[in-house]
Design a protein around this motif. Sequence first.
Motif, PDB file in Angstrom:
ATOM      1  N   THR A 102       0.806  -1.220   0.000  1.00 15.93           N
ATOM      2  CA  THR A 102       0.000   0.000   0.000  1.00 15.93           C
ATOM      3  C   THR A 102       0.840   1.270   0.000  1.00 15.93           C
ATOM      4  OG1 THR A 102      -0.121   0.126   2.426  1.00 15.93           O
ATOM      5  CG2 THR A 102      -1.765  -1.244   1.310  1.00 15.93           C
ATOM      6  N   GLU A 104       1.912   2.652   2.647  1.00 13.82           N
ATOM      7  CA  GLU A 104       1.681   3.346   3.910  1.00 13.82           C
ATOM      8  C   GLU A 104       2.878   3.168   4.842  1.00 13.82           C
ATOM      9  OE1 GLU A 104      -1.943   2.059   5.642  1.00 13.82           O
ATOM     10  OE2 GLU A 104      -3.212   2.833   4.009  1.00 13.82           O
ATOM     11  N   ASN A 106       4.387   3.823   8.897  1.00 13.60           N
ATOM     12  CA  ASN A 106       4.100   4.100  10.302  1.00 13.60           C
ATOM     13  C   ASN A 106       5.356   3.791  11.098  1.00 13.60           C
ATOM     14  OD1 ASN A 106       2.764   4.838  12.629  1.00 13.60           O
ATOM     15  ND2 ASN A 106       1.358   3.098  12.642  1.00 13.60           N
ATOM     16  N   ALA A 120       1.452   7.298  13.776  1.00 11.93           N
ATOM     17  CA  ALA A 120       0.127   7.518  13.190  1.00 11.93           C
ATOM     18  C   ALA A 120      -0.884   7.996  14.229  1.00 11.93           C
ATOM     19  CB  ALA A 120      -0.366   6.234  12.527  1.00 11.93           C
ATOM     20  N   TYR A 147       8.674  10.171   7.027  1.00 14.51           N
ATOM     21  CA  TYR A 147       7.283   9.954   7.444  1.00 14.51           C
ATOM     22  C   TYR A 147       6.473  11.247   7.325  1.00 14.51           C
ATOM     23  CZ  TYR A 147       3.247   9.174  10.462  1.00 14.51           C
ATOM     24  OH  TYR A 147       1.968   9.094  10.956  1.00 14.51           O
ATOM     25  N   ARG A 150       5.301  12.314   3.896  1.00 14.21           N
ATOM     26  CA  ARG A 150       4.123  11.597   3.392  1.00 14.21           C
ATOM     27  C   ARG A 150       2.840  12.075   4.082  1.00 14.21           C
ATOM     28  NH1 ARG A 150       5.232   6.362   0.970  1.00 14.21           N
ATOM     29  NH2 ARG A 150       7.454   6.166   0.569  1.00 14.21           N
ATOM     30  N   ARG A 151       2.945  12.311   5.386  1.00 16.08           N
ATOM     31  CA  ARG A 151       1.732  12.643   6.149  1.00 16.08           C
ATOM     32  C   ARG A 151       1.415  14.135   6.149  1.00 16.08           C
ATOM     33  NH1 ARG A 151       0.610  11.314  12.578  1.00 16.08           N
ATOM     34  NH2 ARG A 151      -0.635  13.190  12.957  1.00 16.08           N
TER      35      ARG A 151
END
Length: 233
Positions: A102, A104, A106, A120, A147, A150-151
């Motif tokens: 995916t 994603e 974390n 997260a 991180y 991306r967030r």
Amino acid sequence: MTVFIYLALFALLLGGIGMALLRLDARQIASTLRMSAPVALGIFGLILTITGRGAFGFGLMSLALAMFTRARMRARTTPGSRGNRKSRVRTAALEMELDLDTGEMNGLVLAGRYEGQFLADMKKEDLYVLIRELEPDPESVQVLEAYLDRREPAWRDDLDPDMDEGLRAPPASGSMTEEEAYEVLGLSVGATESEIREAHRSLMKRVHPDAGGSVFLAARINEAKDILLSRHR
């Protein structure tokens, strides 16, 4: 006479498993043994129960069930297993995980005031406090930057410009073990050369600096590839 028939069938079952293992590679053999061993043990326990040795037979079947349950749980969490491929990178303060399917990302905080918390679950303000706290640890900072990119793509605008410059100290990565190399590439022990190269290519597409990724993560992925490929030379 019946006992001998059951034992003969059990022997045939083991023989079939053995023949199947001869056609598999090391990683597949390990996975097959984890699943087939409790099945064979359970069948043997059933044979003993049918032939009047219930006390011992039930014990073996209970053990087989526990082994089978544990093997299934391990198969679901093993790096590189289908549908659950994850790359893991550790620093002094963070353990970062990237889902290869995916994309994603974390992480778990390993030290400091936020120890034990997942990134997260943290507010962005807490993440900004964390990245300032990690300033003396360039490796952890670079992972956290990846991180945040991306967030919170605009996170640098929220930080003091001078502080942001201080966060860009070059990483000084420590030596990586073979076990860590497998985790970084999201592979199981015994992966083939083609699997190593494929995992490396897939990861670099996600974390390469030219694609908005992290210099530190890219360096660790390259290091993991070199360590594992050295086994095939």
